[in-house]
Design a protein around this motif. Structure first.
Motif: not given
Length: 139
Positions: A27-34, A42-45
């Motif tokens: 969940a934290d990874a999703k939040a940091v990515a957003a 930028e779009t993540p890669a």
């Protein structure tokens, strides 16, 4: 010269995040990515097997070593989130003092969980890193 291992790949960022076994870290990874997507525009890669990156820049050292790397990035590791957002500026020292529970390396910020830090300060760190990157490596 050895080949650079950390480079952009076509692998799925979403699949990588979904494979994170710890539900809090996922969940934290999703939040940091957003947040990084919002801050960077930028779009993540995927960069290498474990880094989620935003944007890119070309670097060349005096030694002749050169390559491409993400302007902003992070990795949801087994025991913590590793964010590539530090540039050693005095402004960042003041921000880190207000961030909350964390550890640092040369260019890395280590956070056990997002609940331990002030997200507004984390966003400031990201923006400061992008400003620093833009000054050193104009687009």
């Amino acid at each position: 010269m050895a080949e650079i291992k950390t480079k952009a790949t076509p692998e799925s960022v979403d699949a990588f995040i979904e494979a994170v076994s710890d539900p809090v870290r996922r969940a934290d990874a999703k939040a940091v990515a957003a947040l990084m997507a919002q801050v960077s525009g930028e779009t993540p890669a995927m960069w290498g097997a474990t880094i989620i990156g935003f944007g890119s820049y070309h670097y060349r050292y005096d030694s002749g070593h050169e390559g491409e790397m993400c302007r902003l990035g992070f990795s949801p590791r087994k025991t913590e989130l590793v964010l590539y957002v530090l540039n050693g500026s005095p402004e960042q020292d003041a921000q880190l003092a207000r961030l909350g529970k964390h550890k640092t390396g040369k260019a890395c910020l280590y956070i056990k969980k997002l609940a331990d830090v002030d997200l507004a300060v984390l966003e400031e760190l990201m923006r400061d890193q992008l400003t620093s990157m833009d000054a050193r490596y104009p687009r």
